[in-house]
Design a protein around this motif. Structure first.
Motif: not given
Length: 292
Positions: A134-136, A138-139, A141, A238, A241-242, A245, A251, A271
């Protein structure tokens, strides 16, 4: 037809290109030079007269593990058990290397013919794993604080010893390449480059490693099934990962190796791309007979 099995070299690329495998844009052809010219990889071919009918190879990891793969057969010669014959010899060749103590292979769980071949060769199932990306996240967290990063390599060693070395559990050494754990997988110089994040009461840890397999990946390793019950876990992933990037200026993806139980614990709004699971097969070096 005369049957010959030998190690392939760069001069064999035309034979590889002439194979009719039914695979469009086969990556084995694209990386053929690397597979036949680097010490980590060996590629073998089974020839019928002057035609390359089947290929198979191995790659070496952490000096002691050999992963079989790149198995291809020309559709004009299928049904002759050539792939099984070649794979058996390639496994034998890997075990001739004095440092190799484990040989294995990955195949999709639904690929019953490949599984039967591996089992026929004496490889046994080791794990079923979803290579999820996945790239995200956030859902997932919860707004909790992230975990504390460990700087002490001794503490890192203690975690991998307790979780993997002592238990022999399968460890995702790289994206696509999990192995049953042994001390050789955890060289100190590698542990120093891996990030370990520990929760507040020091009962959980997530390992974050960087990997490149065409794309940049944050390879996050979490061996418990309580993915959704640990405050701060997803915030920690997250954040790492940030940071990746920002450093690679693109990404990057998050990669996690989920068990079936972990995959089933994810909420409906997760996700992750969850492909069909893969099965890891393997066997250890046969013990020498007494008196040999």
């Amino acid at each position: 037809m005369e049957k010959t099995i030998r190690v392939l070299s760069l001069e064999d690329l035309p034979y590889m290109k002439a194979m009719q495998t039914g695979i469009e844009d086969d990556y084995v052809t694209r990386i053929f030079e690397r597979l036949v010219t680097t010490d980590q990889n060996r590629l073998f071919g089974l020839f019928l007269d002057d035609h390359l009918a089947s290929v198979c190879g191995y790659s070496i990891f952490a000096k002691h593990y050999a992963m079989l793969g790149r198995i291809r057969s020309d559709i004009r010669y299928r049904g002759k058990d050539l792939a099984t014959m070649l794979t058996s010899q390639v496994m034998d060749e890997a075990f001739k290397l004095p440092d190799i103590h484990w040989v294995g292979a990955n195949t999709q769980e639904k690929n019953l013919p490949a599984r039967r071949v591996l089992e026929k060769l004496g490889l046994s199932p080791q794990a079923v794993i979803y290579g999820a990306t996945t790239k995200d996240v956030s859902q997932l967290e919860s707004g909790s604080a992230g975990w504390n990063e460990l700087g002490d390599v001794k503490r890192k060693k203690q975690w991998v010893h307790d979780l993997y070395v002592k238990t022999g559990a399968v460890f995702p050494y790289e994206c696509y390449y999990p192995f049953p754990a042994s001390p050789e997988l955890f060289a100190e110089d590698e542990l120093e480059t891996w990030s370990f994040f520990e929760n507040a009461d020091a009962t959980r840890v997530v390992i974050a490693k960087r990997d490149i397999k065409k794309y940049h990946y944050l390879h996050a390793i979490y061996p418990w099934e309580d993915l959704m019950d640990q405050p701060g876990l997803w915030e920690t992933i997250a954040s790492a990962h940030k940071k990746l990037c920002q450093e690679v200026q693109e990404d990057a993806l998050i990669w996690m190796d989920f068990t079936k139980e972990q995959a089933q614990s994810l909420p409906e709004n997760h996700q992750f791309d969850l492909p069909s699971p893969w099965m890891l097969y393997g066997t250890r070096r046969p013990k020498a007979e007494k008196g040999a």
